[in-house]
Design a protein around this motif. Structure first.
Motif, PDB file in Angstrom:
ATOM      1  N   TRP A   1       0.850  -1.193   0.000  1.00 32.81           N
ATOM      2  CA  TRP A   1       0.000   0.000   0.000  1.00 32.81           C
ATOM      3  C   TRP A   1       0.890   1.249   0.000  1.00 32.81           C
ATOM      4  N   ARG A   2       0.451   2.235  -0.758  1.00 30.46           N
ATOM      5  CA  ARG A   2       1.184   3.513  -0.789  1.00 30.46           C
ATOM      6  C   ARG A   2       0.486   4.502   0.152  1.00 30.46           C
ATOM      7  N   PHE A   3       1.281   5.062   1.084  1.00 29.38           N
ATOM      8  CA  PHE A   3       0.753   5.968   2.110  1.00 29.38           C
ATOM      9  C   PHE A   3       1.222   7.402   1.886  1.00 29.38           C
ATOM     10  N   ARG A   4       0.292   8.320   2.135  1.00 30.46           N
ATOM     11  CA  ARG A   4       0.637   9.740   2.273  1.00 30.46           C
ATOM     12  C   ARG A   4       0.343  10.121   3.730  1.00 30.46           C
ATOM     13  N   ALA A   5       1.158  10.978   4.318  1.00 27.36           N
ATOM     14  CA  ALA A   5       1.011  11.353   5.728  1.00 27.36           C
ATOM     15  C   ALA A   5       0.984  12.870   5.880  1.00 27.36           C
ATOM     16  N   ALA A   6       0.125  13.358   6.764  1.00 30.34           N
ATOM     17  CA  ALA A   6       0.047  14.792   7.078  1.00 30.34           C
ATOM     18  C   ALA A   6       0.042  14.944   8.597  1.00 30.34           C
ATOM     19  N   ARG A   7       0.837  15.884   9.056  1.00 40.67           N
ATOM     20  CA  ARG A   7       0.978  16.068  10.503  1.00 40.67           C
ATOM     21  C   ARG A   7      -0.086  17.035  11.016  1.00 40.67           C
ATOM     22  N   ILE A   8      -0.672  16.725  12.191  1.00 42.04           N
ATOM     23  CA  ILE A   8      -1.632  17.600  12.867  1.00 42.04           C
ATOM     24  C   ILE A   8      -0.979  18.112  14.144  1.00 42.04           C
ATOM     25  N   GLU A   9      -0.803  19.424  14.230  1.00 43.07           N
ATOM     26  CA  GLU A   9      -0.196  19.995  15.428  1.00 43.07           C
ATOM     27  C   GLU A   9      -1.275  20.259  16.476  1.00 43.07           C
ATOM     28  N   GLY A  10      -0.956  20.079  17.729  1.00 42.71           N
ATOM     29  CA  GLY A  10      -1.864  20.322  18.841  1.00 42.71           C
ATOM     30  C   GLY A  10      -1.138  20.033  20.129  1.00 42.71           C
ATOM     31  N   GLU A  11      -1.906  19.803  21.206  1.00 42.14           N
ATOM     32  CA  GLU A  11      -1.269  19.441  22.465  1.00 42.14           C
ATOM     33  C   GLU A  11      -0.452  18.163  22.305  1.00 42.14           C
ATOM     34  N   MET A  12      -0.955  17.254  21.471  1.00 40.98           N
ATOM     35  CA  MET A  12      -0.226  16.018  21.151  1.00 40.98           C
ATOM     36  C   MET A  12      -0.184  15.879  19.637  1.00 40.98           C
ATOM     37  N   ARG A  13       1.000  15.710  19.088  1.00 40.13           N
ATOM     38  CA  ARG A  13       1.153  15.617  17.642  1.00 40.13           C
ATOM     39  C   ARG A  13       0.543  14.313  17.132  1.00 40.13           C
ATOM     40  N   GLN A  14      -0.185  14.423  16.040  1.00 36.49           N
ATOM     41  CA  GLN A  14      -0.816  13.267  15.423  1.00 36.49           C
ATOM     42  C   GLN A  14      -0.600  13.339  13.907  1.00 36.49           C
ATOM     43  N   TYR A  15      -0.913  12.204  13.235  1.00 35.00           N
ATOM     44  CA  TYR A  15      -0.727  12.119  11.790  1.00 35.00           C
ATOM     45  C   TYR A  15      -1.978  11.517  11.152  1.00 35.00           C
ATOM     46  N   VAL A  16      -2.402  12.132  10.044  1.00 34.94           N
ATOM     47  CA  VAL A  16      -3.478  11.573   9.237  1.00 34.94           C
ATOM     48  C   VAL A  16      -2.830  10.826   8.075  1.00 34.94           C
ATOM     49  N   LEU A  17      -3.188   9.548   7.938  1.00 32.81           N
ATOM     50  CA  LEU A  17      -2.592   8.687   6.919  1.00 32.81           C
ATOM     51  C   LEU A  17      -3.669   8.266   5.926  1.00 32.81           C
ATOM     52  N   THR A  18      -3.384   8.414   4.670  1.00 29.87           N
ATOM     53  CA  THR A  18      -4.275   7.905   3.627  1.00 29.87           C
ATOM     54  C   THR A  18      -3.507   6.846   2.833  1.00 29.87           C
ATOM     55  N   ALA A  19      -4.195   5.756   2.485  1.00 28.15           N
ATOM     56  CA  ALA A  19      -3.533   4.625   1.826  1.00 28.15           C
ATOM     57  C   ALA A  19      -4.277   4.232   0.555  1.00 28.15           C
ATOM     58  N   ARG A  20      -3.517   3.834  -0.428  1.00 27.20           N
ATOM     59  CA  ARG A  20      -4.098   3.322  -1.667  1.00 27.20           C
ATOM     60  C   ARG A  20      -3.321   2.075  -2.073  1.00 27.20           C
ATOM     61  N   LYS A  21      -4.064   1.016  -2.382  1.00 27.72           N
ATOM     62  CA  LYS A  21      -3.435  -0.255  -2.720  1.00 27.72           C
ATOM     63  C   LYS A  21      -2.710  -0.151  -4.056  1.00 27.72           C
ATOM     64  N   LYS A  22      -1.474  -0.634  -4.037  1.00 30.58           N
ATOM     65  CA  LYS A  22      -0.689  -0.608  -5.262  1.00 30.58           C
ATOM     66  C   LYS A  22      -1.013  -1.832  -6.112  1.00 30.58           C
ATOM     67  N   SER A  23      -0.796  -1.653  -7.402  1.00 33.18           N
ATOM     68  CA  SER A  23      -1.030  -2.772  -8.319  1.00 33.18           C
ATOM     69  C   SER A  23      -0.081  -3.913  -7.990  1.00 33.18           C
ATOM     70  N   LYS A  24      -0.581  -5.145  -8.145  1.00 33.22           N
ATOM     71  CA  LYS A  24       0.267  -6.308  -7.883  1.00 33.22           C
ATOM     72  C   LYS A  24       1.374  -6.427  -8.919  1.00 33.22           C
ATOM     73  N   ARG A  25       1.244  -5.726 -10.009  1.00 28.98           N
ATOM     74  CA  ARG A  25       2.294  -5.762 -11.041  1.00 28.98           C
ATOM     75  C   ARG A  25       3.362  -4.763 -10.662  1.00 28.98           C
ATOM     76  N   ARG A  26       4.366  -5.194 -10.047  1.00 33.26           N
ATOM     77  CA  ARG A  26       5.461  -4.307  -9.685  1.00 33.26           C
ATOM     78  C   ARG A  26       6.768  -5.050  -9.865  1.00 33.26           C
ATOM     79  N   SER A  27       7.784  -4.327 -10.088  1.00 35.02           N
ATOM     80  CA  SER A  27       9.094  -4.940 -10.323  1.00 35.02           C
ATOM     81  C   SER A  27       9.663  -5.457  -9.016  1.00 35.02           C
TER      82      SER A  27
END
Length: 386
Positions: A351-377
């Motif tokens: 799966w390919r992930f993109r991450a974005a940081r959320i600043e606040g009292e406690m740092r958190q991350y929003v992660l979005t994922a997309r399944k990669k094609s099974k055809r890969r080198s």
């Protein structure tokens, strides 16, 4: 007898056996700043305060004899409560005549320190930013009655504002030329169902209640959501006074509703998103996941939340890779990272992930994922496992 009572220095009123005012002389009307015609037929609490009213009522109905002279406190629209010395006489059909003369603090023996303390308390209440108020019942409320009867009396018995501060006047948008303490209680505290429920709660809590919500009315008639703290004075089974503070919570509730509505909208959007979306803490724990994540990896959301992300990822150093991707995203580098996810059936998919940081009292991350094609080198697969 009436001629003697017309001496300029004396305040005189006549009270019937039911405890109603039959008449007041001109001196008393002027000193108390009242309309001598409007006060006729009203309970004696409209001119006397607290225990003074109770004493005179008992004398008027014959329950006790009056001392030759006794102290009383009278309600003045311009001076608050005024101390006086009184004598009472039966005046035939006119009822009980109560003759009074104003007293100075020196005559009453009130020391300078006590006077100063009263002034300090008055100044503190007057300068308070919270709206401070007091409702005094000219017709005391019988607390031995059933709950609904008590509620009915609290709204219907004659009452008045006492010692309300400037913050109270500002809160209810009273014109500057008016004194809040002279306004009708019902104008600002109407007998609506939500207010009746608040009074029921007050009765059940033994007349001590905090953070009680009501819907009051401003001077212009507009509604206002407020929060009250209540305290009460009860004597001989009768409620004679309620007091407390009031806060306008309308804007807070509106903001709270807006945030709730926004959160509901975001949840709807996230629920409809076809790709898995996760929220991860700084130390790699899963804090939230949308339904797509559950569908994609075959794990119920409640089995993933609170557990380390690395537990479901075969790729080493997954959390650090995601942190680096989030940092690169902030620097406009547009970085992504590939992770091999272990599904519930023990399958492995990239799966390919993109991450974005959320600043606040406690740092958190929003992660979005997309399944990669099974055809890969092969090199790409090896990189994901490295």
């Amino acid at each position: 007898m009436n001629t003697a009572f017309d001496m300029d220095s004396l305040l005189i009123d006549w009270i019937d056996v039911e405890g109603r005012v039959c008449r007041v002389n001109d001196r008393e009307a002027k000193e108390l700043a009242i309309d001598p015609r409007a006060v006729i037929g009203t309970p004696l609490e409209s001119v006397y305060s607290g225990e003074s009213a109770a004493l005179i009522r008992a004398v008027a109905c014959g329950e006790r004899a009056a001392d030759r002279s006794f102290p009383v406190w009278m309600n003045s629209g311009t001076h608050g409560e005024m101390p006086m010395v009184a004598s009472a006489f039966v005046d035939g059909l006119n009822g009980l005549a109560v003759v009074k003369q104003p007293l100075t603090p020196a005559v009453l023996g009130i020391g300078a320190e006590l006077v100063e303390r009263v002034e300090i308390l008055s100044q503190m209440i007057g300068a308070a930013t919270d709206a401070c108020w007091c409702i005094e019942f000219l017709e005391p409320v019988d607390t031995s009655l059933a709950q609904e009867e008590i509620v009915e009396q609290i709204f219907k018995n004659r009452s008045r504002w006492r010692a309300c501060n400037e913050a109270m006047a500002r809160l209810y948008r009273l014109p500057e030329e008016l004194d809040f303490n002279t306004q009708p209680v019902s104008r600002y505290f109407p007998a609506t169902e939500i207010n009746r429920q608040m009074i029921r709660d007050l009765v059940r809590s033994n007349y001590r209640l905090d953070h009680a919500q009501a819907v009051d009315r401003r001077h212009d008639g507009s509604e206002m959501l407020v929060e009250n703290d209540f305290r009460a004075a009860i004597r001989d089974g009768f409620l004679i006074r309620l007091w407390g503070t009031t806060r306008d919570v309308g804007m807070h509730k509106k903001r709270e509703q807006q945030l709730y509505d926004r959160a509901e909208t975001m949840l709807d959007i996230l629920s409809a998103a076809p790709d898995p979306i996760l929220v991860m803490s700084e130390d790699g724990l899963l804090l939230a996941a949308n339904p797509a994540a559950e569908t994609a990896w075959g794990r119920p959301v409640d089995q993933m939340l609170g557990r380390p992300l690395q537990q479901f990822v075969e790729t080493r150093n997954a959390v650090e890779r995601l942190r680096q991707a989030a940092l690169a995203e902030e620097e406009s580098a547009g970085s992504e990272c590939d992770l091999i996810i272990i599904s519930a059936d023990d399958g492995r998919n990239n799966w390919r992930f993109r991450a974005a940081r959320i600043e606040g009292e406690m740092r958190q991350y929003v992660l979005t994922a997309r399944k990669k094609s099974k055809r890969r080198s092969r090199p790409v697969a090896e990189e994901a496992l490295s």
